[in-house]
Scaffold this active site. Sequence first.
Site, PDB file in Angstrom:
ATOM      1  N   HIS A  58      86.985 -19.793 -27.742  1.00  0.00           N
ATOM      2  CA  HIS A  58      87.402 -20.112 -29.115  1.00  0.00           C
ATOM      3  C   HIS A  58      87.833 -21.583 -29.204  1.00  0.00           C
ATOM      4  CE1 HIS A  58      89.852 -19.070 -32.892  1.00  0.00           C
ATOM      5  NE2 HIS A  58      90.366 -20.236 -32.518  1.00  0.00           N
ATOM      6  N   GLU A  59      88.678 -22.003 -28.262  1.00  0.00           N
ATOM      7  CA  GLU A  59      89.157 -23.397 -28.291  1.00  0.00           C
ATOM      8  C   GLU A  59      88.019 -24.369 -28.028  1.00  0.00           C
ATOM      9  OE1 GLU A  59      92.004 -23.539 -29.596  1.00  0.00           O
ATOM     10  OE2 GLU A  59      92.403 -21.416 -29.268  1.00  0.00           O
ATOM     11  N   MET A  76      95.962 -24.130 -28.655  1.00  0.00           N
ATOM     12  CA  MET A  76      95.687 -25.179 -29.643  1.00  0.00           C
ATOM     13  C   MET A  76      94.583 -26.053 -29.106  1.00  0.00           C
ATOM     14  SD  MET A  76      96.363 -26.622 -32.554  1.00  0.00           S
ATOM     15  CE  MET A  76      95.472 -28.068 -33.136  1.00  0.00           C
ATOM     16  N   GLU A  77      93.619 -26.335 -29.989  1.00  0.00           N
ATOM     17  CA  GLU A  77      92.350 -26.920 -29.581  1.00  0.00           C
ATOM     18  C   GLU A  77      92.366 -28.430 -29.380  1.00  0.00           C
ATOM     19  OE1 GLU A  77      92.958 -25.330 -32.561  1.00  0.00           O
ATOM     20  OE2 GLU A  77      92.137 -26.482 -34.230  1.00  0.00           O
ATOM     21  N   HIS A  80      86.072 -24.999 -31.135  1.00  0.00           N
ATOM     22  CA  HIS A  80      86.784 -25.956 -31.991  1.00  0.00           C
ATOM     23  C   HIS A  80      86.482 -27.404 -31.623  1.00  0.00           C
ATOM     24  CE1 HIS A  80      89.343 -23.646 -34.606  1.00  0.00           C
ATOM     25  NE2 HIS A  80      90.045 -23.081 -33.649  1.00  0.00           N
TER      26      HIS A  80
END
Length: 825
Positions: free
Chosen positions: A287-288, A255-256, A291
Amino acid sequence: MPSLLLDEARARFDLLTVTSYDVTLDLREEETFTSRTVIDLVSHSGDTFLDLKARELRAIGLDGQQLPTDAWSDGRYPLTLTEGEHQLEVDAVMGFRNDGEGLHRAVDPADGRAYVYQMSFMSAAPSVFACFDQPDIKAPYTLHVIAPEDWTVVANAAGEQVETGRWEFQQTQPLSTYFVTLVAGPYHRIRDEHDGIPLGLLCRSSMAAALDDDADELFTTTKQCFDEFHRLFGVRYQFGKYDQAFVPDFNAAAMENPGCVTFREAYVFTSKVPRGLRVQRAACVAHEMAHQWFGNLVSPRWWDDLWLNEAFAEYMGNRVTAEATEFTEAVAWAATARKNWGLTADARPSTHPVAGNGALDADSALQDFDGISYAKGHAVLTQLAHRLGDDVFFSGVRDHFERHRFGNATMHDLFGAWERAGAGDLNTWTDAWLRTAGVDRIDLVRTGGGSAELVRTSPDGVVSRRAQAVALARWDGETWSVDDIQVDEDRTAVGVGPGVAAVVDADTGAWADITFDDVTAAQLAGLMPRTVDPLIRSAIWITVRNGVDHARLDPAAAVDILVGGIPNEEHDFALTALSAWAGDDGEGTHNSVHWKLLPVVSDRASAERRLYDAFLARATSAPAGSELQLAAAQGAVLNAPAPDPLRALLANDWLPGLTVDSGMRWRAFKRLASLDATDLDELDKALAEDNDAKSQLAHAWCRARLPDPEAKAWAWRRFTGEVDATNYEIDAIGSGMWQTGRDDLLAPYAARYFDELPGTTAVRSGWVLGDAARFFFPISVMTDDTLARRDQLLADESLNPTLRRVLMDAGDDLRRRIETVRRYS
Ligand SMILES: [Zn+2]
């Protein structure tokens, strides 16, 4: 509790602006914690409500006046506000949770120490502090924490321990409620710094050695990605320091949360892993980080744009991993590991357009947060980026970041930015790819005399508007030659000689439902040993799985192709993906648990033996001690037809150079349990010698898999909630319980599942409610009766929407399996 409606969110956004949150949490108890929140806001005059999911509301005050606590009900406190500035003070007692949401608390079996973290996404923030929980009411936060003396506390902003057990944090940048977080406990923390950004890594103390071993790799990836994102985006990272915490029982991959990303602990490698997992972890780190700009600096206004958040982070994360880190194979990894997830989702009855779903409330948005958001969103955004070119793509993105910095925006804002940057009119493309559900079939049809056509069929039978470039590979007798074919029409002529094998979508770049034509399918097993191009191999592995999934490729032919190709596969991630897909002993994952090859193949014993031999051949030919050997050995274990090699493995006398550690031992025990070649005594003894959180879950999986009535009853009590179980225990026990060929033991539970599923809403909510329904779905009881029972339950209009969606999708998997068995046996 009601899920926030879009209308309610709009009204509240129009009524008020939050100036700041000041939150004080006391985490020293074990069951509950106290939460005191001061909210400064500016309002018009009107009625609204505050979100609060507490155990007890002790006091609430508005502008110094006490309000009655008994007006609080169903997670909401009604407020009547006058025009002007106000201050709300809320004093509440909240419960720690064990389902991975809110403030999750876990006790480490290795040393008895407790760990806490906050997961606010999507609607769990009010179970930690009182708030106006919606993505477009952003505000700065100041956090104060009182914690046990030996704890470390980390949150979105930098903080420090001002006296023993008291932690004070700096005020954050404006944050949406869904990514407010803290991580607290006797965590092991490693620090570094890069380009003025303090960096941290955290995990539970008992895993410290494993994190220490990988700290260089993780920090290097993080630094390389920061440099590349800064270069591409032209806007600096805006949230101060950057911690990455690996936390227990985490529901998602990660979770970012700005400044304090949380990851699932499986990414701390306490046992040796194939390189593919390092690629996956690096892509997740990137990916995070993506974000931090797209999602955190500019956040979605409402949940219907979550797909764009994820598609953007997937595209940027995989690209930057491949281009800026040592994990250059990230794009091939993503296609091999994830594309089938999206293709399957897009072909289901529950498919939906990528964008524009309306998402009337948060719960329904979560249901559409699936392979279409991630894998299809990623695929179509990649196509768009190629079409726009980097200059237009990034100048649009930069403009978007500048315009909506620390605010919220929609898909239309981003597409508007691209149009201003020179993209031209994107409406036709958007309609075809984002606003239309489903995936086109593209079949190679041989028309005789050395000609052929790519025939495109859209799912609803209408003319497709989805034009795309499709790579076509032809076997020229020695090697594959590849051409790009522009598929603009429903029929596109291509030159493919008589009897020549051809692979459609040979670069994995298209979004299409593809099956091998018969001529190609018959040759592929023989061609695989001579096929070396990793992208073409990847395309073949995707198409094999897609073909079986749609009951268009005989599972026996799929086994032949796998057996032909596994012995010369060079990518360990392909071996991992294929072995997990083939067997039915794999660890459950959200995107593949319900589809496997062996349960539908007609001569299972022989297929299993041949797959085992193919993986063993690869494990033997790979360098001793290599990651490739490890991945191949894992595949062999998963398909072992008899206990002998597993017993040899446990005695450390199987493959020279193979590391036999905790992870490998538990893989062997899982297979032994499936073969009915172990028992609870042996499993308990193994756990006693190796008792940590991962071993406990593996033990639970094995126990649920044991083919005896007592084991199944033990598992079932966890499903119904008669015995409490954490979210990870639910996943392990559910995926362990169901095994094909054991209807004697399991058919009664298939019937009970449909009777007892609706009652699980009394013991679970949110993420774990859907997970329990999914992992305990009777996927292995492949009968018409199971399908009929599912249909009956779906007809009940009062069924919870989360359960309904799980039944639709898991039932769709079951229907495909039954269809495949009927067609090919
Ligand atoms: Zn994401």
